[in-house]
Design a protein around this motif. Structure first.
Motif, PDB file in Angstrom:
ATOM      1  N   GLN A  29       0.844  -1.196   0.000  1.00  0.00           N
ATOM      2  CA  GLN A  29       0.000   0.000   0.000  1.00  0.00           C
ATOM      3  C   GLN A  29       0.877   1.242   0.000  1.00  0.00           C
ATOM      4  OE1 GLN A  29      -3.202   0.251   2.850  1.00  0.00           O
ATOM      5  NE2 GLN A  29      -3.549  -1.950   2.825  1.00  0.00           N
ATOM      6  N   LEU A  30       1.942   1.203   0.802  1.00  0.00           N
ATOM      7  CA  LEU A  30       2.879   2.317   0.849  1.00  0.00           C
ATOM      8  C   LEU A  30       3.560   2.501  -0.510  1.00  0.00           C
ATOM      9  CD1 LEU A  30       4.233   4.435   2.699  1.00  0.00           C
ATOM     10  CD2 LEU A  30       5.945   2.699   3.251  1.00  0.00           C
ATOM     11  N   ALA A  31       3.957   1.402  -1.130  1.00  0.00           N
ATOM     12  CA  ALA A  31       4.594   1.480  -2.450  1.00  0.00           C
ATOM     13  C   ALA A  31       3.633   2.054  -3.482  1.00  0.00           C
ATOM     14  CB  ALA A  31       5.070   0.089  -2.873  1.00  0.00           C
ATOM     15  N   LEU A  32       2.362   1.650  -3.418  1.00  0.00           N
ATOM     16  CA  LEU A  32       1.360   2.186  -4.342  1.00  0.00           C
ATOM     17  C   LEU A  32       1.208   3.693  -4.161  1.00  0.00           C
ATOM     18  CD1 LEU A  32      -0.964   1.794  -6.413  1.00  0.00           C
ATOM     19  CD2 LEU A  32      -2.479   1.452  -4.438  1.00  0.00           C
ATOM     20  N   MET A  33       1.151   4.141  -2.908  1.00  0.00           N
ATOM     21  CA  MET A  33       1.014   5.573  -2.647  1.00  0.00           C
ATOM     22  C   MET A  33       2.191   6.350  -3.245  1.00  0.00           C
ATOM     23  SD  MET A  33      -1.817   6.090  -0.979  1.00  0.00           S
ATOM     24  CE  MET A  33      -3.005   5.246   0.082  1.00  0.00           C
ATOM     25  N   LYS A  34       3.384   5.783  -3.171  1.00  0.00           N
ATOM     26  CA  LYS A  34       4.552   6.456  -3.733  1.00  0.00           C
ATOM     27  C   LYS A  34       4.453   6.534  -5.256  1.00  0.00           C
ATOM     28  CE  LYS A  34       7.731   5.320   0.028  1.00  0.00           C
ATOM     29  NZ  LYS A  34       8.921   4.534   0.459  1.00  0.00           N
ATOM     30  N   ILE A  35       3.957   5.461  -5.884  1.00  0.00           N
ATOM     31  CA  ILE A  35       3.769   5.489  -7.338  1.00  0.00           C
ATOM     32  C   ILE A  35       2.777   6.578  -7.721  1.00  0.00           C
ATOM     33  CG2 ILE A  35       2.828   4.197  -9.299  1.00  0.00           C
ATOM     34  CD1 ILE A  35       3.853   1.629  -7.885  1.00  0.00           C
ATOM     35  N   LEU A  36       1.651   6.624  -7.020  1.00  0.00           N
ATOM     36  CA  LEU A  36       0.608   7.598  -7.350  1.00  0.00           C
ATOM     37  C   LEU A  36       1.070   9.023  -7.081  1.00  0.00           C
ATOM     38  CD1 LEU A  36      -2.460   5.649  -5.930  1.00  0.00           C
ATOM     39  CD2 LEU A  36      -1.814   5.919  -8.326  1.00  0.00           C
ATOM     40  N   ARG A  37       1.864   9.208  -6.011  1.00  0.00           N
ATOM     41  CA  ARG A  37       2.385  10.544  -5.725  1.00  0.00           C
ATOM     42  C   ARG A  37       3.397  10.975  -6.785  1.00  0.00           C
ATOM     43  NH1 ARG A  37       6.638  10.904  -1.057  1.00  0.00           N
ATOM     44  NH2 ARG A  37       7.700   9.709  -2.694  1.00  0.00           N
ATOM     45  N   ASP A  38       4.313  10.081  -7.120  1.00  0.00           N
ATOM     46  CA  ASP A  38       5.400  10.446  -8.025  1.00  0.00           C
ATOM     47  C   ASP A  38       4.936  10.575  -9.469  1.00  0.00           C
ATOM     48  OD1 ASP A  38       6.995  10.384  -5.796  1.00  0.00           O
ATOM     49  OD2 ASP A  38       7.827   8.396  -6.206  1.00  0.00           O
ATOM     50  N   CYS A  39       3.948   9.776  -9.865  1.00  0.00           N
ATOM     51  CA  CYS A  39       3.449   9.839 -11.245  1.00  0.00           C
ATOM     52  C   CYS A  39       2.330  10.849 -11.414  1.00  0.00           C
ATOM     53  CB  CYS A  39       2.945   8.471 -11.688  1.00  0.00           C
ATOM     54  SG  CYS A  39       4.247   7.240 -11.888  1.00  0.00           S
ATOM     55  N   GLY A  40       1.617  11.165 -10.330  1.00  0.00           N
ATOM     56  CA  GLY A  40       0.466  12.045 -10.466  1.00  0.00           C
ATOM     57  C   GLY A  40      -0.556  11.401 -11.391  1.00  0.00           C
ATOM     58  N   PRO A  41      -1.150  12.164 -12.312  1.00  0.00           N
ATOM     59  CA  PRO A  41      -2.163  11.603 -13.212  1.00  0.00           C
ATOM     60  C   PRO A  41      -1.571  10.943 -14.457  1.00  0.00           C
ATOM     61  CG  PRO A  41      -2.005  13.968 -13.538  1.00  0.00           C
ATOM     62  CD  PRO A  41      -1.053  13.634 -12.428  1.00  0.00           C
ATOM     63  N   ASP A  42      -0.273  10.742 -14.491  1.00  0.00           N
ATOM     64  CA  ASP A  42       0.404  10.210 -15.673  1.00  0.00           C
ATOM     65  C   ASP A  42       0.246   8.694 -15.745  1.00  0.00           C
ATOM     66  OD1 ASP A  42       2.009   9.524 -17.755  1.00  0.00           O
ATOM     67  OD2 ASP A  42       3.831  10.440 -16.971  1.00  0.00           O
ATOM     68  N   ALA A  43      -0.678   8.225 -16.594  1.00  0.00           N
ATOM     69  CA  ALA A  43      -0.924   6.789 -16.710  1.00  0.00           C
ATOM     70  C   ALA A  43       0.271   6.061 -17.308  1.00  0.00           C
ATOM     71  CB  ALA A  43      -2.174   6.538 -17.557  1.00  0.00           C
ATOM     72  N   GLU A  44       1.006   6.724 -18.206  1.00  0.00           N
ATOM     73  CA  GLU A  44       2.169   6.084 -18.807  1.00  0.00           C
ATOM     74  C   GLU A  44       3.220   5.758 -17.757  1.00  0.00           C
ATOM     75  OE1 GLU A  44       3.763   8.249 -22.052  1.00  0.00           O
ATOM     76  OE2 GLU A  44       1.900   8.230 -23.221  1.00  0.00           O
ATOM     77  N   CYS A  45       3.283   6.590 -16.717  1.00  0.00           N
ATOM     78  CA  CYS A  45       4.228   6.342 -15.628  1.00  0.00           C
ATOM     79  C   CYS A  45       3.655   5.339 -14.627  1.00  0.00           C
ATOM     80  CB  CYS A  45       4.555   7.667 -14.944  1.00  0.00           C
ATOM     81  SG  CYS A  45       5.420   7.509 -13.364  1.00  0.00           S
ATOM     82  N   SER A  46       2.392   5.511 -14.260  1.00  0.00           N
ATOM     83  CA  SER A  46       1.822   4.740 -13.157  1.00  0.00           C
ATOM     84  C   SER A  46       1.429   3.320 -13.542  1.00  0.00           C
ATOM     85  CB  SER A  46       0.602   5.464 -12.579  1.00  0.00           C
ATOM     86  OG  SER A  46      -0.404   5.624 -13.557  1.00  0.00           O
ATOM     87  N   HIS A  47       0.865   3.140 -14.748  1.00  0.00           N
ATOM     88  CA  HIS A  47       0.296   1.840 -15.084  1.00  0.00           C
ATOM     89  C   HIS A  47       1.324   0.711 -15.057  1.00  0.00           C
ATOM     90  CE1 HIS A  47      -3.100  -0.506 -16.593  1.00  0.00           C
ATOM     91  NE2 HIS A  47      -2.211  -1.171 -17.313  1.00  0.00           N
ATOM     92  N   PRO A  48       2.460   0.845 -15.722  1.00  0.00           N
ATOM     93  CA  PRO A  48       3.423  -0.267 -15.665  1.00  0.00           C
ATOM     94  C   PRO A  48       3.985  -0.507 -14.267  1.00  0.00           C
ATOM     95  CG  PRO A  48       4.353   1.638 -16.807  1.00  0.00           C
ATOM     96  CD  PRO A  48       2.895   1.910 -16.640  1.00  0.00           C
ATOM     97  N   ALA A  49       4.136   0.567 -13.488  1.00  0.00           N
ATOM     98  CA  ALA A  49       4.656   0.399 -12.123  1.00  0.00           C
ATOM     99  C   ALA A  49       3.644  -0.348 -11.255  1.00  0.00           C
ATOM    100  CB  ALA A  49       4.982   1.760 -11.514  1.00  0.00           C
ATOM    101  N   ILE A  50       2.368  -0.036 -11.429  1.00  0.00           N
ATOM    102  CA  ILE A  50       1.326  -0.732 -10.649  1.00  0.00           C
ATOM    103  C   ILE A  50       1.207  -2.181 -11.097  1.00  0.00           C
ATOM    104  CG2 ILE A  50      -1.145  -0.796 -10.130  1.00  0.00           C
ATOM    105  CD1 ILE A  50      -1.130   2.277 -10.341  1.00  0.00           C
ATOM    106  N   ARG A  51       1.287  -2.425 -12.406  1.00  0.00           N
ATOM    107  CA  ARG A  51       1.283  -3.814 -12.897  1.00  0.00           C
ATOM    108  C   ARG A  51       2.429  -4.612 -12.273  1.00  0.00           C
ATOM    109  NH1 ARG A  51      -1.035  -5.994 -17.822  1.00  0.00           N
ATOM    110  NH2 ARG A  51       0.829  -7.297 -17.784  1.00  0.00           N
ATOM    111  N   ALA A  52       3.605  -4.015 -12.241  1.00  0.00           N
ATOM    112  CA  ALA A  52       4.762  -4.714 -11.668  1.00  0.00           C
ATOM    113  C   ALA A  52       4.536  -5.014 -10.188  1.00  0.00           C
ATOM    114  CB  ALA A  52       6.022  -3.870 -11.859  1.00  0.00           C
ATOM    115  N   LEU A  53       3.909  -4.055  -9.475  1.00  0.00           N
ATOM    116  CA  LEU A  53       3.610  -4.268  -8.058  1.00  0.00           C
ATOM    117  C   LEU A  53       2.641  -5.438  -7.887  1.00  0.00           C
ATOM    118  CD1 LEU A  53       2.876  -1.540  -5.423  1.00  0.00           C
ATOM    119  CD2 LEU A  53       1.257  -3.408  -5.698  1.00  0.00           C
ATOM    120  N   LEU A  54       1.632  -5.516  -8.762  1.00  0.00           N
ATOM    121  CA  LEU A  54       0.647  -6.592  -8.667  1.00  0.00           C
ATOM    122  C   LEU A  54       1.245  -7.942  -9.057  1.00  0.00           C
ATOM    123  CD1 LEU A  54      -2.404  -4.715 -10.228  1.00  0.00           C
ATOM    124  CD2 LEU A  54      -2.152  -5.394  -7.835  1.00  0.00           C
TER     125      LEU A  54
END
Length: 482
Positions: A29-54
């Motif tokens: 959950q903490l890692a997800l929050m960091k992804i969302l904070r660092d990427c903001g609304p940028d799906a190109e940044c957030s989506h692959p990072a969240i997939r990798a987390l999952l």
């Protein structure tokens, strides 16, 4: 972050997001929050990072996410999921094939938490981390809590400075009674940040929260009590830093020290501001915003319901509610209603926190906390029983106790002392017999952890605070003499 467990009933997207978050382990959950904070609304940044987390989740977690995907309403699946074939029924038991569950979960989690909510969560996590590191590196005993609070204080100041806020350190040395009623000398320091017009005569609203914690020996890291309140201050401060405040108005943020010892830092600040004639027009204290199904607002007219420190020596007195305080309370209720956050009726009970130190010196102040409705009633009963116990204690002639035990009293005096002692014993038993509320039982011990911090509820409360502050400032500009 305590959230609903998955079930077989189709739910709203917001509930699905909460369920997904609840499935993830705390560190992810903490890692997800960091992804969302660092990427903001940028799906190109957030989506692959969240997939990798999952993808790196253990089998049990992956299976729970698959089950959630299978129970989702088919009306609006994620695009990739629809292409791969979505379950034909809302409560389908079939686990989505291939990567459907992964794509669905990653897409949903991209919008699970707004940017400012992620920042709030991570600020609380940083305060908790500093607390835990100091606790684990300190020997057992009082030094452990002292070290935890020192590290906590340093982290809070660093977070304020990180966000670009000039921080004024307000050291204090004060003789007063602690929470147990023992008179002693205390030293500490409060932190102060000021926004807006700092000239003498400016209308001032103060938002405050205590930065210290207690219960380090019992495993607490003070996530709810009160990293949650400090996190709210940091969130509000980020909004105010770029805001154009009306001329002649200002907002001050105060992080107090030694609240857990008996509202000591707040007492010290009030003494300072009274001596300098620069107390705020109204102070708004936030404490424990980490969980609860609604909000309570504690006004000056409720301050006599809980007595601590030097107030134990002074006779109880009613403090009138000023028009300024009443207006802020009304704005908080309006903002809460707009946000869909319930304001519980707290008549007969007051939140036990720093606003009391202001109220007792007739400085208008309000206290705000999040609490479950059922706990308001339990806290009210315990507070009233405590007041009865204090009254019984004050009425007991303890100065004659030794003579009573030694049999040196005449019959009439002995009977009178016995009656007072019986009344005191009954008050003690009545107080001890009352059940603890979850609100009070889950602080100052190992239950007060980050995984019990509900960032969604806290973020909703922050929105209420921000709107009420903005509306209060606007009202002051429209009616400067009000």
């Amino acid at each position: 972050m305590p959230l609903p467990a998955p079930n077989d009933v189709p739910s709203t997207p917001e509930r699905q997001k909460d369920q997904l978050l609840s499935v993830l382990p705390a560190h992810d959950q903490l890692a997800l929050m960091k992804i969302l904070r660092d990427c903001g609304p940028d799906a190109e940044c957030s989506h692959p990072a969240i997939r990798a987390l999952l993808e790196r989740q253990p089998g049990q977690v992956r299976h729970q996410i698959m089950q959630l995907a299978a129970r989702t309403e088919p009306a609006a699946p994620a695009p990739a999921a629809a292409a791969a074939g979505w379950p034909p029924a809302a409560t389908a038991a079939v686990v989505p094939p291939g990567e459907v569950w992964l794509e669905w979960a990653a897409t949903l989690l991209e919008s699970a938490v707004p940017l400012e909510q992620a920042r709030l969560y991570l600020d609380v996590a940083d305060i908790v981390r500093a607390t835990d590191e100091a606790r684990s590196g300190s020997p057992e005993g009082p030094e452990r809590e002292t070290a935890a609070n020192a590290a906590r204080h340093q982290m809070i100041q660093a977070l304020l400075e990180r966000d670009g806020h000039p921080v004024e350190t307000r050291p204090f040395s004060i003789t007063t009674r602690d929470v147990q009623g023992v008179r002693m000398r205390f030293e500490g320091r409060n932190l102060l940040v000021t926004f807006g017009d700092d000239r003498p005569g400016s209308r001032t609203l103060m938002l405050m929260a205590h930065g210290d914690m207690t219960g380090a020996e019992d495993g607490s890291n003070g996530a709810n009590d009160n990293a949650s309140g400090v996190g709210a201050l940091l969130a509000v401060a980020r909004q105010l830093r770029t805001a154009l405040l009306p001329t002649g108005t200002r907002v001050q943020l105060l992080v107090t020290d030694l609240e857990e010892r008996g509202l000591i830092g707040a007492q010290a600040y009030v003494r300072q501001c009274l001596a300098q004639s620069n107390c705020p027009d109204v102070a708004l204290n936030v404490d424990m915003l980490g969980r609860g199904d609604g909000m309570t607002i504690s006004g000056s007219d409720q301050q006599d319901m809980y007595r601590v420190g030097d107030a134990l020596d002074a006779p109880a007195r009613r403090i009138p509610v000023t028009a300024t305080e009443a207006r802020l309370a009304a704005l908080l209720r309006e903002a809460a209603q707009e946000a869909g956050l319930t304001v519980h009726d707290s008549a007969g009970w007051t939140m036990q926190s720093d606003h009391l130190a202001f109220q007792r010196e007739a400085v208008p102040a309000l206290g705000v906390t999040l609490i479950d409705a059922v706990d308001v009633g339990r806290e009210r009963m315990r507070q009233q029983a405590r007041a009865a116990l204090l009254a019984a204690d004050a009425a007991t002639p303890w100065e004659r106790f030794d003579d009573y035990v030694a049999g040196r009293l005449d019959a009439a005096t002995r009977a009178a002392v016995e009656a007072r002692l019986d009344a005191y014993d009954q008050a003690v038993e009545a107080y001890r017999a009352l059940p603890h509320s979850r609100y009070a039982a889950n602080i100052h011990n190992g239950y007060d952890q980050l995984d019990q911090f509900n960032s969604r509820q806290a973020f909703a409360a922050v929105g209420v605070l921000e709107r009420a502050i903005v509306d209060w400032l606007a009202a002051r500009e429209a009616n400067p003499g009000d």
